[in-house]
Design an enzyme around this catalytic site. Structure first.
Site, PDB file in Angstrom:
ATOM      1  N   TRP A   1       7.081   7.360 -33.974  1.00  0.00           N
ATOM      2  CA  TRP A   1       5.948   7.429 -33.045  1.00  0.00           C
ATOM      3  C   TRP A   1       5.063   6.200 -33.149  1.00  0.00           C
ATOM      4  O   TRP A   1       4.473   5.775 -32.152  1.00  0.00           O
ATOM      5  CB  TRP A   1       5.175   8.725 -33.257  1.00  0.00           C
ATOM      6  CG  TRP A   1       5.999   9.901 -32.834  1.00  0.00           C
ATOM      7  CD1 TRP A   1       6.605  10.830 -33.633  1.00  0.00           C
ATOM      8  CD2 TRP A   1       6.395  10.211 -31.485  1.00  0.00           C
ATOM      9  NE1 TRP A   1       7.328  11.710 -32.861  1.00  0.00           N
ATOM     10  CE2 TRP A   1       7.216  11.365 -31.552  1.00  0.00           C
ATOM     11  CE3 TRP A   1       6.122   9.644 -30.247  1.00  0.00           C
ATOM     12  CZ2 TRP A   1       7.768  11.942 -30.413  1.00  0.00           C
ATOM     13  CZ3 TRP A   1       6.674  10.222 -29.105  1.00  0.00           C
ATOM     14  CH2 TRP A   1       7.483  11.361 -29.197  1.00  0.00           C
TER      15      TRP A   1
ATOM     16  N   ASP B   1      -3.102   8.349 -34.662  1.00  0.00           N
ATOM     17  CA  ASP B   1      -2.398   9.409 -33.938  1.00  0.00           C
ATOM     18  C   ASP B   1      -2.169  10.548 -34.923  1.00  0.00           C
ATOM     19  O   ASP B   1      -1.269  10.503 -35.751  1.00  0.00           O
ATOM     20  CB  ASP B   1      -1.069   8.885 -33.391  1.00  0.00           C
ATOM     21  CG  ASP B   1      -0.238   9.963 -32.718  1.00  0.00           C
ATOM     22  OD1 ASP B   1      -0.692  11.126 -32.636  1.00  0.00           O
ATOM     23  OD2 ASP B   1       0.886   9.658 -32.265  1.00  0.00           O
TER      24      ASP B   1
ATOM     25  N   LYS C   1       0.929  21.168 -31.577  1.00  0.00           N
ATOM     26  CA  LYS C   1       1.389  21.337 -32.952  1.00  0.00           C
ATOM     27  C   LYS C   1       0.387  22.187 -33.741  1.00  0.00           C
ATOM     28  O   LYS C   1       0.721  23.268 -34.193  1.00  0.00           O
ATOM     29  CB  LYS C   1       1.618  19.975 -33.599  1.00  0.00           C
ATOM     30  CG  LYS C   1       2.653  19.126 -32.824  1.00  0.00           C
ATOM     31  CD  LYS C   1       2.779  17.738 -33.362  1.00  0.00           C
ATOM     32  CE  LYS C   1       3.645  16.853 -32.472  1.00  0.00           C
ATOM     33  NZ  LYS C   1       5.043  17.277 -32.398  1.00  0.00           N
TER      34      LYS C   1
END
Length: 356
Positions: free
Chosen positions: A102, A168, A192
């Site tokens: 990511w 992030d 999540k």
């Protein structure tokens, strides 16, 4: 059929009591005689829900008053470009510390709108640990991914940075206490640890939103969203409502201190099962292991399919590893009870005993 234990990396498990409350309120929410999905976001009833959700998030995380909290759309992926667009002039440079997939994606997208530089990376080792960072003091900010969902690599402390840190936190937010003031920006996709997909939370130091660095359409401008209390356009109201229920659930569990203690126990239970067996292996350096996403491989990858099939039969879902790395992955977010991790560990022991 009873609910299974869902180890999916996202969209992920939600607290069962939250789902039950949403189910009870689905047709008629409060005194509105309609579903929350059918109420205008301008209606006072929903405005109150939005304000309460923000207040509860601020309380849970200890967010300073000098930070704006935005509830946005587009996922964390959209923020890969929007953050440098809002915080940087096109000619400025952003540093990236890479610890997995990511972070790489964030680097690629940011590179389309600003100059980028990799100040540290563990790519050569296949992302198994934490690289040293050589941060340019002239950079606009440093971007980090504190928890890499795919590789299971987690930064348990921040690098000493001379520039603001943008993080992030999609797969680690709300999993334990943290000092928000150490960050310039925290952003996270909801699916999540916050709620259902469709919502993104962004926490940003107002000092970084001062002078506009470039011309932006209003819908891309954080300042416009902040001025409109995240209602510049129609927000994802149902996802926002559910996130608010999750925040209330977290408070009822004892807040982030209690969640952090619980999450540490869950992670230790699973890593002990992996390390205590010659049948399973986790590839991540011990000091960089994630509390939230635990990848592991079997002694023989030909056994992957039987392992997954047996897991489903036992009510253990979502254990297949990401296609980029293979193997297995157990995501043990806040809503995963300790009983779920124990059920997985019991199954792993039994499978190893019968196939080892």
């Amino acid at each position: 059929m009873s609910r299974a234990f869902n180890f999916s990396a996202g969209p992920a498990i939600l607290p069962e009591s939250v789902l039950q409350q949403a189910q009870q309120e689905l047709l008629e929410w409060g005194d509105c005689r309609a579903s929350v999905m059918e109420i205008s976001h301008r209606d006072k009833a929903f405005v109150d829900v939005a304000a309460r959700a923000e207040a509860n998030l601020r309380q849970l995380m200890g967010i300073p008053e000098s930070y704006k909290v935005l509830f946005l759309q587009g996922g964390a992926t959209q923020q890969f470009a929007l953050i440098p667009m809002n915080l940087c002039a096109p000619e400025q440079q952003v540093d990236f510390l890479l610890t997995g997939h990511w972070g790489e994606k964030a680097l690629k997208e940011a590179g389309k709108v600003v100059n980028t530089r990799v100040c540290g990376s563990d790519a050569e080792r296949g992302y198994r640990g934490l690289p040293a960072a050589e941060i340019d003091p002239q950079a606009a900010f440093l971007h980090v991914t504190p928890n890499e969902t795919i590789h299971g690599v987690e930064m348990h402390s921040l690098p000493d940075s001379p520039v603001p840190i943008v993080a992030d936190m999609s797969s680690t937010i709300l999993s334990r206490p943290l000092d928000v003031s150490q960050y310039g920006v925290i952003y996270a996709g909801a699916q999540k640890n916050i709620g259902p997909s469709g919502l993104t939370v962004l926490i940003v130091d107002e000092a970084l939103l001062g002078e506009r660095k470039r011309s932006l359409p209003d819908i891309f401008d954080y300042r416009k969203h902040a001025a409109a209390d995240s209602m510049l356009n129609t927000p994802p109201t149902f996802a926002w409502y559910l996130a608010g229920l999750v925040f209330e659930w977290l408070q009822a569990q004892g807040g982030l201190q209690a969640m952090g203690e619980r999450n540490a126990r869950k992670a230790q239970m699973l890593y002990d099962a992996i390390d205590g067996s010659d049948f399973y292996r986790n590839p991540v350096d011990p000091n960089a292991r994630s509390w939230m996403n635990v990848p592991f491989t079997l002694a023989d990858d030909a056994l992957d399919k039987p392992f997954l099939a047996g897991a489903v039969e036992r009510g253990l879902l979502g254990l297949k590893g990401h296609r980029a790395v293979g193997g297995m992955r157990a995501s043990i977010y806040n809503a995963m009870p300790e009983a779920g991790v124990q059920a997985l560990v019991d199954y792993m022991h039994e499978f190893a005993a019968s196939h080892g």
